[in-house]
Every structure is written in C-alpha cells, then in structure tokens.
Design a protein around this motif. Structure first.
Motif, PDB file in Angstrom:
ATOM      1  N   GLY A 224      29.024  31.804  49.101  1.00 37.65           N
ATOM      2  CA  GLY A 224      28.480  31.812  47.748  1.00 37.65           C
ATOM      3  C   GLY A 224      27.975  33.184  47.366  1.00 37.65           C
ATOM      4  O   GLY A 224      27.883  34.090  48.200  1.00 37.65           O
ATOM      5  N   ARG A 269      31.369  38.322  40.948  1.00 40.72           N
ATOM      6  CA  ARG A 269      32.075  37.996  39.700  1.00 40.72           C
ATOM      7  C   ARG A 269      33.498  37.500  39.938  1.00 40.72           C
ATOM      8  O   ARG A 269      34.168  37.027  39.011  1.00 40.72           O
ATOM      9  CB  ARG A 269      32.096  39.212  38.776  1.00 40.72           C
ATOM     10  N   PHE A 270      33.959  37.596  41.178  1.00 41.03           N
ATOM     11  CA  PHE A 270      35.315  37.148  41.500  1.00 41.03           C
ATOM     12  C   PHE A 270      35.326  35.822  42.257  1.00 41.03           C
ATOM     13  O   PHE A 270      36.337  35.443  42.844  1.00 41.03           O
ATOM     14  CB  PHE A 270      36.047  38.207  42.333  1.00 41.03           C
ATOM     15  N   ALA A 271      34.210  35.116  42.252  1.00 40.20           N
ATOM     16  CA  ALA A 271      34.102  33.891  43.053  1.00 40.20           C
ATOM     17  C   ALA A 271      35.171  32.868  42.689  1.00 40.20           C
ATOM     18  O   ALA A 271      35.807  32.274  43.573  1.00 40.20           O
ATOM     19  CB  ALA A 271      32.707  33.286  42.894  1.00 40.20           C
ATOM     20  N   GLN A 272      35.392  32.644  41.411  1.00 39.18           N
ATOM     21  CA  GLN A 272      36.376  31.646  41.002  1.00 39.18           C
ATOM     22  C   GLN A 272      37.770  32.031  41.463  1.00 39.18           C
ATOM     23  O   GLN A 272      38.533  31.207  41.992  1.00 39.18           O
ATOM     24  CB  GLN A 272      36.364  31.486  39.475  1.00 39.18           C
ATOM     25  N   GLU A 273      38.133  33.279  41.278  1.00 35.98           N
ATOM     26  CA  GLU A 273      39.461  33.747  41.678  1.00 35.98           C
ATOM     27  C   GLU A 273      39.682  33.602  43.177  1.00 35.98           C
ATOM     28  O   GLU A 273      40.742  33.152  43.631  1.00 35.98           O
ATOM     29  CB  GLU A 273      39.634  35.206  41.266  1.00 35.98           C
ATOM     30  N   GLY A 275      37.999  31.577  45.188  1.00 37.64           N
ATOM     31  CA  GLY A 275      38.021  30.153  45.501  1.00 37.64           C
ATOM     32  C   GLY A 275      39.389  29.549  45.261  1.00 37.64           C
ATOM     33  O   GLY A 275      39.883  28.743  46.062  1.00 37.64           O
ATOM     34  N   ASP A 276      40.040  29.951  44.178  1.00 39.17           N
ATOM     35  CA  ASP A 276      41.389  29.458  43.892  1.00 39.17           C
ATOM     36  C   ASP A 276      42.394  29.912  44.945  1.00 39.17           C
ATOM     37  O   ASP A 276      43.417  29.252  45.169  1.00 39.17           O
ATOM     38  CB  ASP A 276      41.845  29.946  42.508  1.00 39.17           C
ATOM     39  N   SER A 280      36.215  29.661  50.772  1.00 37.11           N
ATOM     40  CA  SER A 280      35.050  28.839  50.440  1.00 37.11           C
ATOM     41  C   SER A 280      34.050  29.721  49.715  1.00 37.11           C
ATOM     42  O   SER A 280      33.650  30.766  50.239  1.00 37.11           O
ATOM     43  CB  SER A 280      34.397  28.276  51.699  1.00 37.11           C
ATOM     44  N   VAL A 281      33.662  29.320  48.529  1.00 40.13           N
ATOM     45  CA  VAL A 281      32.749  30.155  47.748  1.00 40.13           C
ATOM     46  C   VAL A 281      31.484  29.408  47.334  1.00 40.13           C
ATOM     47  O   VAL A 281      30.704  29.891  46.525  1.00 40.13           O
ATOM     48  CB  VAL A 281      33.465  30.733  46.506  1.00 40.13           C
ATOM     49  N   THR A 282      31.265  28.226  47.895  1.00 35.12           N
ATOM     50  CA  THR A 282      30.018  27.488  47.684  1.00 35.12           C
ATOM     51  C   THR A 282      29.569  26.916  49.016  1.00 35.12           C
ATOM     52  O   THR A 282      30.389  26.613  49.895  1.00 35.12           O
ATOM     53  CB  THR A 282      30.180  26.329  46.683  1.00 35.12           C
ATOM     54  N   ASP A 285      31.094  23.486  50.006  1.00 32.25           N
ATOM     55  CA  ASP A 285      32.503  23.364  50.371  1.00 32.25           C
ATOM     56  C   ASP A 285      32.598  22.848  51.808  1.00 32.25           C
ATOM     57  O   ASP A 285      31.902  23.341  52.694  1.00 32.25           O
ATOM     58  CB  ASP A 285      33.168  24.736  50.259  1.00 32.25           C
TER      59      ASP A 285
END
Length: 361
Positions: A224, A269-273, A275-276, A280-282, A285
């Motif tokens: 995270g 700022r790239f967490a979503q990218e 994660g896709d 694991s970015v949370t 997860d």
C-alpha cells in the motif's frame, strides 16, 4: 549450546549454483535491496531464455533464477556478470546485507560495508546464511534473523546489535565493528555446519562486550501507499514479465524488501496501474498474507504443487485472516518470520482455504 546442521551451507550463487530437480538455481546478492528495473528485466530474460520464466526475490533481498541447464551455459554466466551484480567472485555468497527499505540515507553505509567485506579474504568463508543488517532509528528490518546489525540512531551515533544484545557504536566505526564480529564468528564456530551467531554458546567470545539491549523494531512493511512511496507486494515472491513491464513504465529503480515486496519511491500515484499488473497494493489483498515454497515440480522433496495451489486459492481467501505459508515438506522453506499458519503437503485448494480457520502458530 552450539547448534549444528546436517551439512555445510549450500546457499547458491552464480559461480556455485544449486542443482534442483528442475535444473540449476543461481542467486545474485543485492546488498541494501536497491536495484534497477533494467537489471531485473535482464535476469528475467536469462530465465526465460534458458530456464523458468520468472525471477524470485528472497527474504534476504536477493534475486534467484531457476530451471537452468547444468552445467550453466557460458552465455548465462556472461549475461549475469554483465549486470554488475558479481563484484567479487570469492565473496559472492557472503554479501548478504539487509537495509531499511525506506532509508536511502543508509546507502553509503551499505556500500562501504560491501566494499570492506569483499576486501577481506578471511570473510569469503562466511556461510551464505550469515546476515548483516543496517537500520535507521525505526528499527526497520531488525525483525529479520540477522547475525550482526548496526542501527543508526543519529547521523553520527548508533548501536551495534547481535540479537537482543548490543553496545553503543559511532557511525564512523560501524563497518569495522560489524566485520570484526563476523571474523570472530569464523574463528570461534565449531565448523562449517555452524551457520549463524545465534548457534553459538552464550559465553562465546563473539558476544564479548555486548549487554542486554532489546530491539524495538518497526513492523514489516505491508502493501500500500506510504506517503509518496508505494509498497508493492509480489505474489509468491515471483516477478514475471507483466510485473516488470509495468514497473518500467513508472520507475527506473526499486528497493527489494525482505517481505516479498518492493518499495517504489514516489510510486503511490501508480498504485492502480501496478495493481492491474498483478502486484498487491493493499494490505487486504490475499497475497499480502499468502506465500509458498517452490513445491512440485520444482523440488524433488515433494509432489505437492504448492505454488499452483496458492494461485488457485487466492481468490477464495477472506479480506483478512492469518498469514498462510504452503510447504511441500517439514523443512518449511521460505516460512515467514512473523506468526503464520503452516500448511504442510497440501493437496487441494480446500486444504489452503480451511487453513484460515486455524490459529496462528
């Protein structure tokens, strides 16, 4: 009491690969954990071209390629050496140095320690399991099973640590004291089957001058954002092509942690990218708490496909629960240092999912 193992340490290197059921394994040391994404990509390419198309990160922040031909082709050796990760052919297995992943100010100390370590011929005999650690005032990485550590409390002062013992130590003296304890270990251990300072008797000269000094260590990083940085968990500690393609789009360099993750400075700022792309970015997860040894078909000690079962079970796990580690046999390779449920020789996804109801050991 002195503890000994059944055999001498056989941790692999590039020049001393370990031959498993699926082929040779090479391991390259990353003192401090800082590494260029392009270097990761080249090591993954070696695995893809000659062995398994994945790059393992270890709990000592090292990198491992497996499934390679035995003996190693000359091209594997040449390409691996070209990454710059083998500055010493004699000391490659001794360069195990952990550092607090979010303390870039420790970089010069890590580099100084690495250079001095490689310059001492005596220290080439350190076991591949012997572990140095360098931390900041938070105590990060001091949860790991280090042999000797330096904790910087201020830019000029700190503590030399061996387990729960310690002594004040100036920053300028840190490298000399760390290496002196390592030399004493080699002098006073009973033989090559003794791998760590914790295996020595309580009255060993290695511990002379140290007094009780409990460690107040920061908890391991969880996936995270942390401020502007991102901790990205690596499922099963295996980097694959999609992971590195995504990393290359957002950064040139990452910090490998001992906790199956990388820190990406400025990467929040790239967490979503990311994660896709499979990271694991949370903290919720399932991959933040699920791990496995290599298992079948990679290891001859078991017929349990531990990694395959972990991949299949991950979507069925709850958002929270105990850490779960799958192993093919009682050796429990890769087990986390924190509390966890150990699932031995699993045969089905149900074996993994039902482990969530077992109390942490």
């Amino acid at each position: 009491m002195t503890s000994t193992r059944l055999g001498a340490d056989r941790c692999p290197g590039l020049l001393t690969p370990f031959v498993a059921q699926d082929g040779a394994i090479i391991r390259l040391r990353i003192p401090g954990g800082w590494v260029h994404v392009s270097t990761l990509a080249e090591l993954l390419a070696i695995g893809t071209d000659f062995g398994a198309p994945m790059l393992a990160v270890t709990s000592r922040t090292n990198l491992q390629v497996r499934g390679l031909p035995d003996p190693l082709p000359e091209e594997v050796m040449v390409r691996a050496e070209a990454t710059g990760l083998l500055p010493s052919s004699t000391h490659e297995r001794a360069r195990n140095i952990l550092a607090a992943p979010r303390a870039p100010e420790l970089g010069p100390l890590v580099a100084e320690l690495d250079v001095a370590l490689c310059a001492d011929p005596v220290l080439a005999d350190l076991p591949g399991r012997f572990l140095f650690a360098v931390s900041d005032a938070t105590g990060s990485v001091l949860t790991e099973p280090f042999d000797v550590a330096y904790q910087a409390l201020t830019p000029t002062t700190g503590v030399l640590r061996v387990g729960g013992l310690g002594m004040p130590c100036a920053r300028d003296d840190a490298v000399a004291h760390l290496l002196e304890r390592a030399r004493l270990f080699l002098q006073h251990r009973a033989g090559p089957r003794v791998w760590n300072i914790r295996d020595l008797p309580a009255d060993s000269p290695v511990l002379r001058g140290l007094g009780p000094m409990p460690v107040d260590a920061a908890a391991p990083l969880v996936p995270g954002p942390i401020g502007d940085d991102l901790v990205a968990g690596i499922p099963l500690a295996m980097l694959r092509a999609d992971h590195l393609t995504a990393l290359a789009r957002v950064t040139d360099e990452v910090v490998i942690t001992p906790w199956r993750s990388v820190v990406i400075p400025g990467g929040a700022r790239f967490a979503q990218e990311l994660g896709d792309a499979g990271f694991s970015v949370t903290a919720t997860d399932p991959w933040a708490r699920l791990s496995a040894c290599s298992g079948a078909p990679w290891c001859a000690r078991t017929s349990s496909p531990t990694m395959e079962l972990a991949l299949a079970a991950a979507p069925s796990l709850r958002p929270s629960g105990p850490r779960i580690h799958l192993v093919g046999c009682e050796r429990a390779c890769g087990a986390p240092t924190l509390d966890h449920v150990l699932v031995i020789d699993p045969r089905s996804v149900d074996d993994v999912v039902t482990a969530e109801g077992v109390s942490d050991r």
